[in-house]
Design a protein around this motif. Sequence first.
Motif, PDB file in Angstrom:
ATOM      1  N   UNK A  47       0.826  -1.201   0.000  1.00  0.00           N
ATOM      2  CA  UNK A  47       0.000   0.000   0.000  1.00  0.00           C
ATOM      3  C   UNK A  47       0.863   1.255   0.000  1.00  0.00           C
ATOM      4  N   UNK A  48       0.238   2.352  -0.265  1.00  0.00           N
ATOM      5  CA  UNK A  48       0.937   3.620  -0.457  1.00  0.00           C
ATOM      6  C   UNK A  48       1.695   4.091   0.783  1.00  0.00           C
ATOM      7  N   UNK A  49       1.041   4.071   1.931  1.00  0.00           N
ATOM      8  CA  UNK A  49       1.690   4.563   3.151  1.00  0.00           C
ATOM      9  C   UNK A  49       2.910   3.721   3.527  1.00  0.00           C
ATOM     10  N   UNK A  50       2.773   2.410   3.449  1.00  0.00           N
ATOM     11  CA  UNK A  50       3.896   1.533   3.788  1.00  0.00           C
ATOM     12  C   UNK A  50       5.028   1.672   2.775  1.00  0.00           C
ATOM     13  N   UNK A  51       4.701   1.871   1.507  1.00  0.00           N
ATOM     14  CA  UNK A  51       5.732   2.090   0.489  1.00  0.00           C
ATOM     15  C   UNK A  51       6.496   3.370   0.777  1.00  0.00           C
ATOM     16  N   UNK A  52       5.768   4.421   1.126  1.00  0.00           N
ATOM     17  CA  UNK A  52       6.428   5.686   1.475  1.00  0.00           C
ATOM     18  C   UNK A  52       7.371   5.488   2.649  1.00  0.00           C
ATOM     19  N   UNK A  53       6.924   4.744   3.657  1.00  0.00           N
ATOM     20  CA  UNK A  53       7.755   4.508   4.845  1.00  0.00           C
ATOM     21  C   UNK A  53       8.976   3.663   4.500  1.00  0.00           C
ATOM     22  N   UNK A  54       8.795   2.645   3.691  1.00  0.00           N
ATOM     23  CA  UNK A  54       9.917   1.810   3.270  1.00  0.00           C
ATOM     24  C   UNK A  54      10.956   2.636   2.525  1.00  0.00           C
ATOM     25  N   UNK A  55      10.507   3.479   1.614  1.00  0.00           N
ATOM     26  CA  UNK A  55      11.431   4.343   0.880  1.00  0.00           C
ATOM     27  C   UNK A  55      12.143   5.308   1.815  1.00  0.00           C
ATOM     28  N   UNK A  56      11.418   5.837   2.787  1.00  0.00           N
ATOM     29  CA  UNK A  56      12.017   6.746   3.768  1.00  0.00           C
ATOM     30  C   UNK A  56      13.132   6.038   4.545  1.00  0.00           C
ATOM     31  N   UNK A  57      12.895   4.792   4.943  1.00  0.00           N
ATOM     32  CA  UNK A  57      13.891   4.034   5.694  1.00  0.00           C
ATOM     33  C   UNK A  57      15.071   3.596   4.828  1.00  0.00           C
ATOM     34  N   UNK A  58      14.804   3.274   3.576  1.00  0.00           N
ATOM     35  CA  UNK A  58      15.847   2.750   2.694  1.00  0.00           C
ATOM     36  C   UNK A  58      16.717   3.835   2.071  1.00  0.00           C
ATOM     37  N   UNK A  59      16.202   5.034   1.935  1.00  0.00           N
ATOM     38  CA  UNK A  59      16.935   6.101   1.253  1.00  0.00           C
ATOM     39  C   UNK A  59      18.330   6.350   1.840  1.00  0.00           C
TER      40      UNK A  59
END
Length: 74
Positions: A47-59
């Motif tokens: 989902x969108x929110x979890x994808x945003x969070x994953x990208x935030x953590x991985x960046x």
Amino acid sequence: WQATERRLAVAGLLGDDGGLSDAGRSLRQRIEDTTDQRAMAPWEHLGSDACDRLLELARPLSKLVVDHGAFGRR
């Protein structure tokens, strides 16, 4: 390497200059499109929110890997 180049040229995927022909570029694009399509399921599941969070953590990790030359010279 040369044998493979010859096979690709005979198949019409390489041009005279050794680069991809129109057919080669088309095949590459179809492969990229198929890969993108098949890679979407996990992202859609998150989902969108979890994808945003994953990208935030991985960046930061991604930046660290690139900054330390893991993908060749910068």
